[in-house]
Scaffold this motif. Structure first.
Motif, PDB file in Angstrom:
ATOM      1  N   SER A   1     -30.484  11.100  15.158  1.00 11.86           N
ATOM      2  CA  SER A   1     -31.332  11.095  13.940  1.00 11.86           C
ATOM      3  C   SER A   1     -30.604  12.087  12.681  1.00 11.86           C
ATOM      4  CB  SER A   1     -32.627  12.101  14.119  1.00 11.86           C
ATOM      5  OG  SER A   1     -32.128  13.591  14.554  1.00 11.86           O
ATOM      6  N   THR A   2     -30.867  11.854  11.628  1.00 11.28           N
ATOM      7  CA  THR A   2     -30.284  12.439  10.488  1.00 11.28           C
ATOM      8  C   THR A   2     -30.581  13.837  10.556  1.00 11.28           C
ATOM      9  OG1 THR A   2     -32.334  12.014   8.764  1.00 11.28           O
ATOM     10  CG2 THR A   2     -30.614  10.445   8.844  1.00 11.28           C
ATOM     11  N   GLY A   3     -31.425  14.419  11.133  1.00  9.59           N
ATOM     12  CA  GLY A   3     -31.618  15.833  11.166  1.00  9.59           C
ATOM     13  C   GLY A   3     -30.556  16.484  12.313  1.00  9.59           C
TER      14      GLY A   3
ATOM     15  N   ARG B   1     -38.226  13.693  12.874  1.00  4.04           N
ATOM     16  CA  ARG B   1     -37.579  14.055  13.880  1.00  4.04           C
ATOM     17  C   ARG B   1     -37.320  15.530  14.321  1.00  4.04           C
ATOM     18  NH1 ARG B   1     -39.189  10.866  17.683  1.00  4.04           N
ATOM     19  NH2 ARG B   1     -37.343  10.276  18.905  1.00  4.04           N
ATOM     20  N   LEU B   2     -37.098  16.178  13.302  1.00  3.21           N
ATOM     21  CA  LEU B   2     -36.764  17.543  13.229  1.00  3.21           C
ATOM     22  C   LEU B   2     -38.227  18.274  13.505  1.00  3.21           C
ATOM     23  CD1 LEU B   2     -34.307  18.394  10.449  1.00  3.21           C
ATOM     24  CD2 LEU B   2     -34.062  19.004  12.773  1.00  3.21           C
TER      25      LEU B   2
ATOM     26  N   ASP C   1     -34.483  17.153  -0.614  1.00  4.50           N
ATOM     27  CA  ASP C   1     -34.750  15.641  -1.207  1.00  4.50           C
ATOM     28  C   ASP C   1     -33.832  15.704  -2.214  1.00  4.50           C
ATOM     29  OD1 ASP C   1     -35.505  13.393  -2.024  1.00  4.50           O
ATOM     30  OD2 ASP C   1     -37.619  13.661  -1.812  1.00  4.50           O
TER      31      ASP C   1
ATOM     32  N   PRO D   1     -32.041  17.842   5.485  1.00  5.63           N
ATOM     33  CA  PRO D   1     -33.065  16.866   4.899  1.00  5.63           C
ATOM     34  C   PRO D   1     -34.267  17.088   5.486  1.00  5.63           C
ATOM     35  CG  PRO D   1     -31.717  15.693   6.455  1.00  5.63           C
ATOM     36  CD  PRO D   1     -31.085  16.887   6.317  1.00  5.63           C
ATOM     37  N   ARG D   2     -35.381  16.547   4.801  1.00  9.14           N
ATOM     38  CA  ARG D   2     -36.705  16.254   5.382  1.00  9.14           C
ATOM     39  C   ARG D   2     -36.562  15.387   6.432  1.00  9.14           C
ATOM     40  NH1 ARG D   2     -41.006  18.868   3.428  1.00  9.14           N
ATOM     41  NH2 ARG D   2     -40.930  19.695   1.418  1.00  9.14           N
ATOM     42  N   ASN D   3     -37.014  15.412   7.751  1.00  7.86           N
ATOM     43  CA  ASN D   3     -36.881  14.500   8.891  1.00  7.86           C
ATOM     44  C   ASN D   3     -37.914  14.726   9.779  1.00  7.86           C
ATOM     45  OD1 ASN D   3     -34.894  14.248  11.626  1.00  7.86           O
ATOM     46  ND2 ASN D   3     -34.986  12.693  10.171  1.00  7.86           N
TER      47      ASN D   3
END
Length: 270
Positions: free
Chosen positions: A237-239, A219-220, A188, A215-217
């Motif tokens: 997703s960002t993950g 979806r991960l 973060d 990152p914290r996500n």
């Protein structure tokens, strides 16, 4: 030429298995032939790739105790180019059996994998979050160690312990073992503590710290319950974007070229 990489951190809950699964899957998607070896008795990497654990024959346990050979333990996954040797809870008793049966207990995994090592460009080993005979076996066969690390205070204590372990393995079992790199997970950028941990790591480990941060996500976190890597669960997703960036940075560091991954949306499992 094949490269064997152990994913290790003696502190649990740092995203070790998540990183092993998703980096392996993304490397395969980028055109590399990858084998993920799950040597953690929890078997989370296996279930995260959709491998059913019930009545499974040909696991890492069977391989280590000599009940099967490596090629019979290899399973395919939903991503072309990514294979796995799965784990089950049976592996929890393997350390005792290895102590009783093997003369060179530290080289059982190395000897078992030797017939198939050159069949893959990368062999990724998901280690248990502890220092025991299974982890020693993984570090003995590995060329390098990739360390997933959470951006928190206790992570710094954990990496000190891990560096001591790596040095001991280099002295007694594998003098050529190197650190592949350190990957910050659950990162973060708004957290002053995470920024402080990153600064300390970079100051000490220099370029061993990857530029890419995971990152914290949510979806991960959800993907393993569906038995899918994030590339197939939610490719937008960002993950997934983070693991794609990590895989590319990983290959660049290893002086490797890679193919275009194509339309991300096409990877999503229906």
């Amino acid at each position: 030429m094949s490269k064997v990489i152990a994913f290790s951190n003696q502190k649990g809950g740092v995203g070790k298995t998540t990183t092993c699964i998703n980096l392996s899957a993304t490397l395969a998607a980028l055109g590399k032939k990858v084998l993920l070896v799950d040597i953690d008795p929890q078997g989370n990497a296996s279930s995260g790739l959709g491998i059913q654990k019930s009545n499974q024959y040909g696991t890492i346990y069977d391989l280590l105790i000599g009940d099967c050979i490596a090629k019979d333990a290899i399973k395919t996954t939903s991503i072309s180019g990514l294979h796995t040797i799965p784990s089950t809870i049976d592996l929890a008793g393997a350390e005792i059996e290895l102590y009783n049966k093997a003369k060179r207990r530290d080289k059982v995994l190395k000897n078992a994998l030797s017939p198939i090592v050159q069949d893959y460009e990368y062999i990724m080993i998901d280690c248990p979050p502890s220092l025991g005979l299974l982890t020693i076996n993984a570090l003995t066969v590995a060329n390098s160690v990739l360390v997933p690390l959470q951006g928190e205070f206790y992570a710094l204590e954990g990496i000190t312990q891990l560096m001591n372990t790596i040095n001991l393995v280099k002295q007694h079992y594998n003098p050529n073992l190197e650190i592949e790199g350190i990957v910050l997970t659950m990162y973060d950028p708004r957290s002053l503590l995470a920024q402080s941990v990153l600064a300390d790591l970079t100051n000490y480990f220099k370029k061993l710290v990857y530029e890419t941060k995971i990152p914290r996500n949510i979806r991960l976190s959800e993907a393993p319950s569906y038995g899918l890597p994030i590339l197939q669960f939610d490719p937008r997703s960002t993950g997934n974007m983070a693991y794609l960036a990590l895989a590319k940075e990983f290959l660049i560091r290893n002086n490797e070229k890679y193919k275009d991954i194509g339309n991300l949306s096409a990877w999503k499992m229906k």
